[in-house]
Design an enzyme around this catalytic site. Structure first.
Site, short mmCIF file in Angstrom:
data_model
loop_
_atom_site.label_atom_id
_atom_site.label_comp_id
_atom_site.label_asym_id
_atom_site.label_seq_id
_atom_site.Cartn_x
_atom_site.Cartn_y
_atom_site.Cartn_z
N ASN A 9 0.87 -1.40 0.04
CA ASN A 9 -0.08 0.59 -0.33
C ASN A 9 1.21 1.09 -0.30
OD1 ASN A 9 -1.70 2.13 0.68
ND2 ASN A 9 -2.27 2.33 2.47
N TRP A 10 0.80 2.04 -1.28
CA TRP A 10 2.12 2.75 -0.80
C TRP A 10 1.80 4.20 -0.59
CZ3 TRP A 10 3.99 2.99 -7.16
CH2 TRP A 10 4.91 1.75 -7.11
N LYS A 11 -0.15 4.05 -0.07
CA LYS A 11 -0.58 6.02 0.23
C LYS A 11 0.05 6.38 -0.37
CE LYS A 11 -0.02 3.59 4.76
NZ LYS A 11 0.12 3.07 6.30
N HIS A 96 -9.21 0.71 4.34
CA HIS A 96 -7.95 1.26 5.92
C HIS A 96 -8.37 1.94 6.80
CE1 HIS A 96 -3.69 2.34 6.89
NE2 HIS A 96 -3.63 1.70 6.10
N GLU A 98 -6.25 4.57 8.01
CA GLU A 98 -6.18 5.69 7.50
C GLU A 98 -7.53 6.96 6.73
OE1 GLU A 98 -2.41 5.33 5.76
OE2 GLU A 98 -1.64 4.63 7.78
N GLU A 168 -5.03 -5.12 10.40
CA GLU A 168 -4.09 -3.93 10.61
C GLU A 168 -4.32 -3.32 12.30
OE1 GLU A 168 -2.22 -3.17 6.26
OE2 GLU A 168 -3.85 -1.71 6.82
N GLY A 174 2.50 2.30 11.00
CA GLY A 174 4.08 3.31 10.92
C GLY A 174 4.53 3.63 12.46
N SER A 214 3.83 -2.34 10.36
CA SER A 214 5.45 -2.01 10.46
C SER A 214 5.63 -3.49 10.65
CB SER A 214 5.54 -1.72 11.95
OG SER A 214 5.29 -0.60 12.66
N GLY A 236 4.89 1.28 4.34
CA GLY A 236 6.51 2.13 4.35
C GLY A 236 7.77 0.87 3.66
P1 13P Z 1 3.29 0.35 7.92
O1 13P Z 1 3.60 -0.62 7.15
O2 13P Z 1 3.77 1.65 7.46
O3 13P Z 1 3.12 0.30 9.15
O4 13P Z 1 2.06 0.84 6.72
C1 13P Z 1 1.00 -0.66 7.52
C2 13P Z 1 -0.06 -0.08 6.34
O5 13P Z 1 -0.85 0.94 7.06
C3 13P Z 1 -0.74 -0.70 5.28
O6 13P Z 1 -1.99 -0.55 4.97
#
Ligand code: 13P
Length: 253
Positions: A9-11, A96, A98, A168, A174, A214, A236
Protein backbone atom coordinates in the site's frame (compact mmCIF):
# COMPACT_ATOMS: atom_id res chain seq x y z
CA UNK A 1 -5.69 -23.69 -0.87
CA UNK A 2 -5.97 -20.05 0.01
CA UNK A 3 -3.62 -17.58 -1.63
CA UNK A 4 -0.43 -16.26 -0.08
CA UNK A 5 -0.20 -12.53 -0.81
CA UNK A 6 2.25 -9.71 -0.25
CA UNK A 7 0.56 -6.40 -1.02
CA UNK A 8 2.14 -2.95 -1.03
CA UNK A 9 0.00 0.00 0.00
CA UNK A 10 1.90 3.00 -1.27
CA UNK A 11 -0.47 5.46 0.44
CA UNK A 12 0.17 9.10 -0.60
CA UNK A 13 3.80 8.67 -1.63
CA UNK A 14 5.91 9.15 -4.77
CA UNK A 15 5.68 11.49 -7.73
CA UNK A 16 5.05 10.10 -11.21
CA UNK A 17 8.71 9.50 -12.07
CA UNK A 18 9.40 7.80 -8.74
CA UNK A 19 6.29 5.63 -9.01
CA UNK A 20 7.21 4.54 -12.54
CA UNK A 21 10.76 3.67 -11.48
CA UNK A 22 9.51 1.44 -8.66
CA UNK A 23 7.00 -0.24 -10.98
CA UNK A 24 9.70 -1.02 -13.54
CA UNK A 25 11.97 -2.33 -10.77
CA UNK A 26 9.16 -4.58 -9.56
CA UNK A 27 8.51 -5.83 -13.08
CA UNK A 28 12.17 -6.69 -13.54
CA UNK A 29 12.24 -8.37 -10.14
CA UNK A 30 9.13 -10.42 -10.84
CA UNK A 31 10.49 -11.56 -14.22
CA UNK A 32 13.75 -12.75 -12.69
CA UNK A 33 12.59 -14.22 -9.41
CA UNK A 34 10.10 -17.03 -8.99
CA UNK A 35 7.98 -16.18 -5.95
CA UNK A 36 5.89 -18.30 -3.62
CA UNK A 37 3.20 -15.68 -3.17
CA UNK A 38 1.14 -13.30 -5.24
CA UNK A 39 2.28 -9.69 -5.31
CA UNK A 40 -0.16 -6.77 -5.31
CA UNK A 41 0.47 -3.04 -5.31
CA UNK A 42 -1.92 -0.21 -4.46
CA UNK A 43 -0.31 2.94 -5.85
CA UNK A 44 -2.02 6.35 -5.72
CA UNK A 45 -4.98 6.19 -8.13
CA UNK A 46 -3.45 8.73 -10.49
CA UNK A 47 -0.84 6.07 -11.42
CA UNK A 48 -3.19 3.10 -11.85
CA UNK A 49 -3.29 3.31 -15.64
CA UNK A 50 0.50 3.54 -15.72
CA UNK A 51 0.63 0.42 -13.56
CA UNK A 52 -1.72 -1.36 -15.96
CA UNK A 53 0.57 -0.50 -18.87
CA UNK A 54 3.76 -1.54 -17.10
CA UNK A 55 2.28 -4.81 -15.80
CA UNK A 56 0.54 -5.55 -19.08
CA UNK A 57 0.89 -9.31 -18.59
CA UNK A 58 -0.67 -9.18 -15.11
CA UNK A 59 2.64 -9.96 -13.43
CA UNK A 60 1.31 -8.38 -10.27
CA UNK A 61 -2.13 -7.38 -9.01
CA UNK A 62 -3.11 -3.72 -9.27
CA UNK A 63 -5.34 -2.23 -6.58
CA UNK A 64 -6.74 1.19 -5.71
CA UNK A 65 -6.55 2.48 -2.14
CA UNK A 66 -10.21 3.43 -1.79
CA UNK A 67 -13.40 3.77 -3.79
CA UNK A 68 -16.73 5.59 -3.69
CA UNK A 69 -19.73 3.62 -2.51
CA UNK A 70 -21.81 5.34 -5.22
CA UNK A 71 -21.93 4.21 -8.85
CA UNK A 72 -21.59 7.70 -10.42
CA UNK A 73 -22.73 11.28 -10.09
CA UNK A 74 -21.98 14.51 -8.27
CA UNK A 75 -19.30 13.28 -5.85
CA UNK A 76 -16.37 15.60 -6.50
CA UNK A 77 -13.01 13.96 -6.05
CA UNK A 78 -14.35 10.42 -5.83
CA UNK A 79 -13.65 7.41 -8.03
CA UNK A 80 -16.19 4.73 -8.88
CA UNK A 81 -16.12 1.00 -9.27
CA UNK A 82 -17.03 1.35 -12.93
CA UNK A 83 -13.97 3.54 -13.50
CA UNK A 84 -11.78 0.88 -11.91
CA UNK A 85 -13.50 -1.81 -13.93
CA UNK A 86 -12.97 0.14 -17.13
CA UNK A 87 -9.19 0.34 -16.63
CA UNK A 88 -9.19 -3.35 -15.65
CA UNK A 89 -7.51 -3.14 -12.28
CA UNK A 90 -8.03 -6.00 -9.85
CA UNK A 91 -9.76 -4.32 -6.95
CA UNK A 92 -9.39 -1.87 -4.11
CA UNK A 93 -8.33 -1.60 -0.50
CA UNK A 94 -11.41 -0.73 1.57
CA UNK A 95 -11.73 0.80 5.06
CA UNK A 96 -8.04 1.31 5.72
CA UNK A 97 -7.63 2.77 9.22
CA UNK A 98 -6.39 6.05 7.70
CA UNK A 99 -9.67 6.34 5.75
CA UNK A 100 -11.53 5.59 8.98
CA UNK A 101 -9.50 8.17 10.94
CA UNK A 102 -9.28 11.06 8.46
CA UNK A 103 -12.45 10.54 6.44
CA UNK A 104 -14.93 9.16 8.93
CA UNK A 105 -15.26 5.87 7.11
CA UNK A 106 -17.31 3.26 8.96
CA UNK A 107 -17.97 -0.43 8.48
CA UNK A 108 -21.36 0.40 6.96
CA UNK A 109 -19.56 2.33 4.23
CA UNK A 110 -17.15 -0.56 3.90
CA UNK A 111 -20.04 -2.98 3.55
CA UNK A 112 -21.47 -1.08 0.58
CA UNK A 113 -18.07 -0.63 -1.07
CA UNK A 114 -17.17 -4.30 -0.66
CA UNK A 115 -20.48 -5.34 -2.20
CA UNK A 116 -20.07 -2.90 -5.11
CA UNK A 117 -16.62 -4.30 -5.89
CA UNK A 118 -17.82 -7.91 -5.75
CA UNK A 119 -20.82 -7.10 -7.96
CA UNK A 120 -18.37 -5.69 -10.51
CA UNK A 121 -16.16 -8.79 -10.34
CA UNK A 122 -13.34 -6.98 -8.51
CA UNK A 123 -11.57 -7.97 -5.29
CA UNK A 124 -11.92 -6.00 -2.06
CA UNK A 125 -9.05 -5.95 0.42
CA UNK A 126 -11.06 -5.15 3.52
CA UNK A 127 -9.06 -3.74 6.47
CA UNK A 128 -9.95 -3.85 10.13
CA UNK A 129 -8.12 -3.52 13.42
CA UNK A 130 -8.35 -2.06 16.89
CA UNK A 131 -6.81 1.13 18.29
CA UNK A 132 -4.25 1.14 21.08
CA UNK A 133 -6.86 2.25 23.58
CA UNK A 134 -9.21 -0.54 22.57
CA UNK A 135 -6.42 -3.10 22.98
CA UNK A 136 -5.39 -1.69 26.35
CA UNK A 137 -9.01 -1.98 27.49
CA UNK A 138 -9.15 -5.58 26.33
CA UNK A 139 -11.78 -4.75 23.69
CA UNK A 140 -9.89 -5.99 20.65
CA UNK A 141 -11.88 -9.18 20.11
CA UNK A 142 -15.17 -7.31 20.44
CA UNK A 143 -14.03 -4.55 18.04
CA UNK A 144 -12.85 -7.03 15.43
CA UNK A 145 -16.05 -9.04 15.72
CA UNK A 146 -18.22 -5.98 15.25
CA UNK A 147 -16.18 -4.64 12.33
CA UNK A 148 -16.16 -7.99 10.54
CA UNK A 149 -19.85 -8.62 11.04
CA UNK A 150 -21.00 -5.17 9.91
CA UNK A 151 -18.67 -4.96 6.91
CA UNK A 152 -18.91 -8.52 5.62
CA UNK A 153 -21.71 -10.62 7.06
CA UNK A 154 -24.39 -9.47 4.64
CA UNK A 155 -22.42 -11.21 1.87
CA UNK A 156 -23.25 -14.66 0.58
CA UNK A 157 -20.78 -17.50 1.13
CA UNK A 158 -19.70 -17.29 -2.50
CA UNK A 159 -19.10 -13.56 -2.14
CA UNK A 160 -17.17 -13.57 1.12
CA UNK A 161 -14.80 -16.22 -0.29
CA UNK A 162 -13.58 -13.60 -2.76
CA UNK A 163 -12.74 -10.99 -0.11
CA UNK A 164 -9.17 -10.55 1.11
CA UNK A 165 -9.09 -9.43 4.74
CA UNK A 166 -6.25 -7.38 6.21
CA UNK A 167 -5.93 -7.23 9.99
CA UNK A 168 -4.11 -3.99 10.71
CA UNK A 169 -3.95 -3.03 14.38
CA UNK A 170 -3.97 0.78 14.33
CA UNK A 171 -1.26 0.95 16.98
CA UNK A 172 1.15 -0.94 14.71
CA UNK A 173 0.71 1.14 11.56
CA UNK A 174 3.68 3.33 10.72
CA UNK A 175 4.82 3.22 14.36
CA UNK A 176 7.59 0.66 14.09
CA UNK A 177 5.70 -1.32 16.71
CA UNK A 178 4.59 -4.65 15.26
CA UNK A 179 2.09 -7.07 16.67
CA UNK A 180 3.99 -10.13 17.81
CA UNK A 181 3.51 -13.13 15.52
CA UNK A 182 1.41 -14.64 18.36
CA UNK A 183 -0.82 -11.56 18.59
CA UNK A 184 -1.33 -11.59 14.82
CA UNK A 185 -2.09 -15.32 14.81
CA UNK A 186 -4.56 -14.93 17.68
CA UNK A 187 -6.64 -12.31 15.86
CA UNK A 188 -6.36 -14.00 12.45
CA UNK A 189 -7.57 -17.28 13.94
CA UNK A 190 -10.37 -15.37 15.66
CA UNK A 191 -11.49 -13.70 12.40
CA UNK A 192 -11.41 -17.08 10.69
CA UNK A 193 -13.47 -18.61 13.50
CA UNK A 194 -16.09 -15.86 13.16
CA UNK A 195 -16.37 -16.62 9.45
CA UNK A 196 -16.47 -20.36 10.11
CA UNK A 197 -19.32 -19.90 12.60
CA UNK A 198 -21.37 -17.98 10.07
CA UNK A 199 -20.39 -19.59 6.75
CA UNK A 200 -18.76 -22.90 7.68
CA UNK A 201 -15.14 -23.99 8.00
CA UNK A 202 -14.66 -24.67 4.31
CA UNK A 203 -15.48 -21.06 3.40
CA UNK A 204 -13.34 -19.68 6.24
CA UNK A 205 -10.39 -21.78 5.14
CA UNK A 206 -10.47 -20.26 1.66
CA UNK A 207 -10.11 -16.65 2.77
CA UNK A 208 -6.68 -15.01 2.76
CA UNK A 209 -6.12 -12.93 5.89
CA UNK A 210 -3.15 -10.57 5.67
CA UNK A 211 -1.39 -8.86 8.54
CA UNK A 212 -0.47 -5.17 8.26
CA UNK A 213 1.44 -2.89 10.61
CA UNK A 214 5.19 -2.28 10.51
CA UNK A 215 6.00 -5.46 8.59
CA UNK A 216 9.70 -5.23 7.67
CA UNK A 217 12.29 -7.54 6.09
CA UNK A 218 13.47 -8.65 9.52
CA UNK A 219 10.10 -9.64 10.98
CA UNK A 220 8.13 -10.83 7.92
CA UNK A 221 9.25 -14.46 7.98
CA UNK A 222 8.21 -15.03 11.56
CA UNK A 223 4.83 -13.34 11.13
CA UNK A 224 4.08 -15.16 7.86
CA UNK A 225 5.01 -18.50 9.42
CA UNK A 226 1.85 -18.47 11.55
CA UNK A 227 -0.86 -20.79 10.23
CA UNK A 228 -3.62 -18.18 9.88
CA UNK A 229 -1.41 -15.41 8.50
CA UNK A 230 -1.57 -15.60 4.71
CA UNK A 231 0.70 -12.66 3.95
CA UNK A 232 1.02 -8.96 4.55
CA UNK A 233 -0.29 -5.54 3.64
CA UNK A 234 2.85 -3.47 3.67
CA UNK A 235 3.11 0.32 3.98
CA UNK A 236 6.51 1.97 4.46
CA UNK A 237 8.53 -1.09 3.48
CA UNK A 238 6.68 -1.35 0.14
CA UNK A 239 8.22 1.90 -1.07
CA UNK A 240 11.66 0.45 -1.80
CA UNK A 241 12.25 -2.67 -3.89
CA UNK A 242 15.08 -3.71 -1.60
CA UNK A 243 12.76 -4.00 1.41
CA UNK A 244 9.63 -5.14 -0.42
CA UNK A 245 11.46 -7.94 -2.23
CA UNK A 246 12.86 -9.26 1.06
CA UNK A 247 9.33 -9.38 2.46
CA UNK A 248 8.16 -11.26 -0.65
CA UNK A 249 11.06 -13.67 -0.13
CA UNK A 250 9.91 -14.36 3.43
CA UNK A 251 7.66 -16.93 1.73
CA UNK A 252 10.65 -18.71 0.19
CA UNK A 253 11.67 -21.92 1.95
P1 13P B 1 3.27 0.32 7.68
O1 13P B 1 3.79 -0.96 7.08
O2 13P B 1 3.98 1.53 7.19
O3 13P B 1 3.16 0.22 9.17
O4 13P B 1 1.75 0.49 7.14
C1 13P B 1 0.89 -0.57 7.21
C2 13P B 1 -0.34 -0.23 6.46
O5 13P B 1 -1.09 0.64 6.86
C3 13P B 1 -0.61 -0.94 5.21
O6 13P B 1 -1.88 -0.67 4.73
Amino acid sequence: MRKKIVAGNWKMNKNYAEASVLMFQLLEYKKNNPTNCEIFIAPPSIYLTTAKEIFADKEIGIYAQDMSEYPSGAYTGELSVEMYQSIEIDGSIIAHSERRLYHGETDSHANRKVKALLDAGLTPIYCNGETLEQRKNGQHFEVIKNQTQVALFTLSADEIKKVVIAYEPVWAIGTGETATPEQAQEIHAYIRSLIAEKYGKEVADEISILYGGSVKPDNAKEIFSKPDVDGGLIGGAALKLEDFSKIIEAFNP
